[in-house]
Design an enzyme around this catalytic site. Sequence first.
Site, PDB file in Angstrom:
ATOM      1  N   CYS A 156      10.032 106.615 -49.993  1.00 42.56           N
ATOM      2  CA  CYS A 156       9.573 106.129 -48.690  1.00 42.56           C
ATOM      3  C   CYS A 156       9.650 104.606 -48.574  1.00 42.56           C
ATOM      4  O   CYS A 156       9.910 104.065 -47.503  1.00 42.56           O
ATOM      5  CB  CYS A 156       8.169 106.616 -48.405  1.00 42.56           C
ATOM      6  SG  CYS A 156       6.984 106.315 -49.706  1.00 42.56           S
ATOM      7  N   HIS A 256       3.883 101.596 -44.784  1.00 45.13           N
ATOM      8  CA  HIS A 256       4.222 100.681 -45.893  1.00 45.13           C
ATOM      9  C   HIS A 256       4.704  99.348 -45.321  1.00 45.13           C
ATOM     10  O   HIS A 256       5.586  99.301 -44.474  1.00 45.13           O
ATOM     11  CB  HIS A 256       5.322 101.278 -46.756  1.00 45.13           C
ATOM     12  CG  HIS A 256       4.897 102.421 -47.631  1.00 45.13           C
ATOM     13  ND1 HIS A 256       3.591 102.887 -47.711  1.00 45.13           N
ATOM     14  CD2 HIS A 256       5.625 103.223 -48.446  1.00 45.13           C
ATOM     15  CE1 HIS A 256       3.534 103.914 -48.565  1.00 45.13           C
ATOM     16  NE2 HIS A 256       4.752 104.135 -49.021  1.00 45.13           N
TER      17      HIS A 256
HETATM   18  N1  LIG Z   1       3.164 111.169 -49.521  1.00 44.46           N
HETATM   19  C1  LIG Z   1       4.173 110.425 -49.092  1.00 44.46           C
HETATM   20  O1  LIG Z   1       4.086 109.530 -48.224  1.00 44.46           O
HETATM   21  C2  LIG Z   1       5.483 110.671 -49.664  1.00 44.46           C
HETATM   22  C3  LIG Z   1       5.673 111.601 -50.703  1.00 44.46           C
HETATM   23  N2  LIG Z   1       6.922 111.812 -51.136  1.00 44.46           N
HETATM   24  C4  LIG Z   1       7.237 112.808 -52.142  1.00 44.46           C
HETATM   25  O2  LIG Z   1       7.098 114.091 -51.527  1.00 44.46           O
HETATM   26  C5  LIG Z   1       6.632 115.049 -52.471  1.00 44.46           C
HETATM   27  C6  LIG Z   1       5.321 115.643 -52.013  1.00 44.46           C
HETATM   28  O3  LIG Z   1       4.393 114.598 -52.045  1.00 44.46           O
HETATM   29  P1  LIG Z   1       2.960 114.873 -51.455  1.00 44.46           P
HETATM   30  O4  LIG Z   1       3.011 115.693 -50.218  1.00 44.46           O
HETATM   31  O5  LIG Z   1       2.362 113.537 -51.347  1.00 44.46           O
HETATM   32  O6  LIG Z   1       2.316 115.801 -52.628  1.00 44.46           O
HETATM   33  P2  LIG Z   1       0.942 116.602 -52.590  1.00 44.46           P
HETATM   34  O7  LIG Z   1       0.447 116.588 -53.977  1.00 44.46           O
HETATM   35  O8  LIG Z   1       0.087 116.114 -51.490  1.00 44.46           O
HETATM   36  O9  LIG Z   1       1.413 118.127 -52.239  1.00 44.46           O
HETATM   37  C7  LIG Z   1       2.056 118.892 -53.215  1.00 44.46           C
HETATM   38  C8  LIG Z   1       2.457 120.258 -52.623  1.00 44.46           C
HETATM   39  O10 LIG Z   1       3.107 121.014 -53.640  1.00 44.46           O
HETATM   40  C9  LIG Z   1       2.477 122.289 -53.771  1.00 44.46           C
HETATM   41  N3  LIG Z   1       2.538 122.779 -55.155  1.00 44.46           N
HETATM   42  C10 LIG Z   1       1.827 122.335 -56.217  1.00 44.46           C
HETATM   43  N4  LIG Z   1       2.185 123.027 -57.327  1.00 44.46           N
HETATM   44  C11 LIG Z   1       3.145 123.909 -56.953  1.00 44.46           C
HETATM   45  C12 LIG Z   1       3.914 124.907 -57.633  1.00 44.46           C
HETATM   46  N5  LIG Z   1       3.764 125.121 -58.939  1.00 44.46           N
HETATM   47  N6  LIG Z   1       4.791 125.646 -56.921  1.00 44.46           N
HETATM   48  C13 LIG Z   1       4.954 125.433 -55.588  1.00 44.46           C
HETATM   49  N7  LIG Z   1       4.269 124.506 -54.885  1.00 44.46           N
HETATM   50  C14 LIG Z   1       3.375 123.753 -55.568  1.00 44.46           C
HETATM   51  C15 LIG Z   1       1.061 122.081 -53.355  1.00 44.46           C
HETATM   52  O11 LIG Z   1       0.546 123.345 -52.988  1.00 44.46           O
HETATM   53  P3  LIG Z   1      -1.018 123.713 -53.231  1.00 44.46           P
HETATM   54  O12 LIG Z   1      -1.758 123.087 -52.102  1.00 44.46           O
HETATM   55  O13 LIG Z   1      -1.049 125.239 -53.172  1.00 44.46           O
HETATM   56  O14 LIG Z   1      -1.389 123.167 -54.575  1.00 44.46           O
HETATM   57  C16 LIG Z   1       1.280 121.129 -52.164  1.00 44.46           C
HETATM   58  O15 LIG Z   1       1.661 121.862 -51.022  1.00 44.46           O
HETATM   59  C17 LIG Z   1       6.522 114.305 -53.783  1.00 44.46           C
HETATM   60  O16 LIG Z   1       7.730 114.443 -54.509  1.00 44.46           O
HETATM   61  C18 LIG Z   1       6.331 112.840 -53.346  1.00 44.46           C
HETATM   62  O17 LIG Z   1       6.705 111.973 -54.361  1.00 44.46           O
HETATM   63  C19 LIG Z   1       7.988 111.157 -50.577  1.00 44.46           C
HETATM   64  C20 LIG Z   1       7.816 110.240 -49.581  1.00 44.46           C
HETATM   65  C21 LIG Z   1       6.549 109.909 -49.075  1.00 44.46           C
HETATM   66  N1  LIG Z   2       6.084 106.925 -54.271  1.00 43.30           N
HETATM   67  C1  LIG Z   2       5.794 106.708 -52.847  1.00 43.30           C
HETATM   68  C2  LIG Z   2       5.956 108.050 -52.178  1.00 43.30           C
HETATM   69  C3  LIG Z   2       7.344 108.505 -52.392  1.00 43.30           C
HETATM   70  O1  LIG Z   2       8.244 108.153 -51.700  1.00 43.30           O
HETATM   71  O2  LIG Z   2       7.559 109.238 -53.534  1.00 43.30           O
HETATM   72  P1  LIG Z   2       9.013 109.785 -54.013  1.00 43.30           P
HETATM   73  O3  LIG Z   2       9.897 108.627 -54.308  1.00 43.30           O
HETATM   74  O4  LIG Z   2       8.700 110.615 -55.225  1.00 43.30           O
HETATM   75  O5  LIG Z   2       9.554 110.613 -52.879  1.00 43.30           O
HETATM   76  C4  LIG Z   2       4.366 106.175 -52.683  1.00 43.30           C
HETATM   77  O6  LIG Z   2       3.604 106.414 -53.599  1.00 43.30           O
HETATM   78  O7  LIG Z   2       4.059 105.578 -51.632  1.00 43.30           O
END
Ligand SMILES: NC(=O)C1=CN([C@@H]2O[C@H](COP(=O)(O)OP(=O)(O)OC[C@H]3O[C@@H](n4cnc5c(N)ncnc54)[C@H](OP(=O)(O)O)[C@@H]3O)[C@@H](O)[C@H]2O)C=CC1
Ligand SMILES: N[C@@H](CC(=O)OP(=O)(O)O)C(=O)O
Length: 366
Positions: A156, A256
């Site tokens: 991001c 950000h």
């Molecule tokens: N947050 C942000 O702004 C950004 C995040 N990202 C990336 O996006 C991805 C998601 O981040 P984020 O939403 O913050 O993560 P979260 O920890 O908030 O959510 C994780 C999700 O994965 C699910 N999950 C956990 N374990 C498993 C499993 N074994 N099998 C299937 N599903 C599973 C969880 O389900 P449950 O609720 O059932 O545990 C939940 O829906 C990451 O790779 C992060 O780095 C990228 C850009 C921006």
């Molecule tokens: N690492 C970013 C979120 C994100 O972009 O994660 P990833 O590169 O794993 O998609 C943050 O903590 O703000």
Amino acid sequence: MPIKMKAGVLGATGSVGQRFILLLSENEQFDAAVLGASSRSAGKKYQDAVVWKQTSLLPGESKDLIVQECKPEFFIGCNVIFSGLDAEYAGPIEKSFVDAGFAVVSNAKNYRRVPSVPLVVPTVNSEHLEVVVNRVKQARSQGLSKPGFEVCISNCSTAGLVVPLKPLQDKFGPIRFVAVTTMQAISGAGFSPGTPGIDILDNVVPYISGEEDKMEWEAKKILCSVNGTGDGFDLLSDDQLTVSAQCNRVAVSDGHTECVSWKFTNRDKVPSLEEVKQCLKDYSCEATELGCPSAPKHAIYVLDEPDRPQPRLDRNRDRGYAVSVGRLREDPIFDFKMTVLSHNTIIGAAGSGILIAELLAKKGVL
Ligand SMILES: NC(=O)C1=CN([C@@H]2O[C@H](COP(=O)(O)OP(=O)(O)OC[C@H]3O[C@@H](n4cnc5c(N)ncnc54)[C@H](OP(=O)(O)O)[C@@H]3O)[C@@H](O)[C@H]2O)C=CC1
Ligand SMILES: N[C@@H](CC(=O)OP(=O)(O)O)C(=O)O
């Protein structure tokens, strides 16, 4: 009203997953048809499985959907699979969907560095999607079934950085050096477990695991060109573009902020500050030109106020799909410097995923 395409959302209960659900509820092209999460959530109604944290209400059409395990057999009929899975388990799950013939658009980092996988910020390098378009069209020409494929959304913070750099590079030639210091919102850390309040209140945490390496590497793939054979990318070398990143977590909910300095490679014709400003103001991306429903009117907004952009005031500009640029000025060490603000879960994550899917639909591969 045309029939909407069906989308699956993996990680639907997470920070990014919830943003996918919210954005899809307002999307004219895709419906959130199947929601996937861990076995802890599978079998429950979405409203019972999710701890909703968005500032908008949980969309009514998603409340009673039964959460599935992230297995392809539960997603039959979906035109696209959005993944908001954590990198810890995204790899094998997303591969199972690609192997089953699905189009996967992922927020996880697992496949970003694979040479044949496009790493895309849709308002920057949509031309990189040609690599999967070529693959699908080749299969069709051979009478084969449509192959599954993966497209990755960038980190991001990288997204906010490359949006202004792209028009500058296109107009004034390659950029040799970039220094960036980020102030990243807590939503970027997700919810499981995320950043504890006690750690961030009245504090700045000068460390986000893996973030600086991602920014320094991903910018070189996103700002490069598709290779001559159309099946990969000519990554920029360290001698072509060097990015130095310093990443911090700050007490902001969404959005950000990045302080960016840069130096052009071509020393014979460094543009003026006014030429830089006009270049950013004039920039229009392919998604906007093609009329993608989610595309911003302008990918970049240049602000003249001396104290902008600010997250709370500017993150939702153009529905969070645009980047706000302010504090543009000459720099005594580099050529120029600016402050950039982007919405980390919209243009930085889920919004980009949906806009990528709209581009893939326009290009006939969904
Ligand atoms: N947050 C942000 O702004 C950004 C995040 N990202 C990336 O996006 C991805 C998601 O981040 P984020 O939403 O913050 O993560 P979260 O920890 O908030 O959510 C994780 C999700 O994965 C699910 N999950 C956990 N374990 C498993 C499993 N074994 N099998 C299937 N599903 C599973 C969880 O389900 P449950 O609720 O059932 O545990 C939940 O829906 C990451 O790779 C992060 O780095 C990228 C850009 C921006
Ligand atoms: N690492 C970013 C979120 C994100 O972009 O994660 P990833 O590169 O794993 O998609 C943050 O903590 O703000």
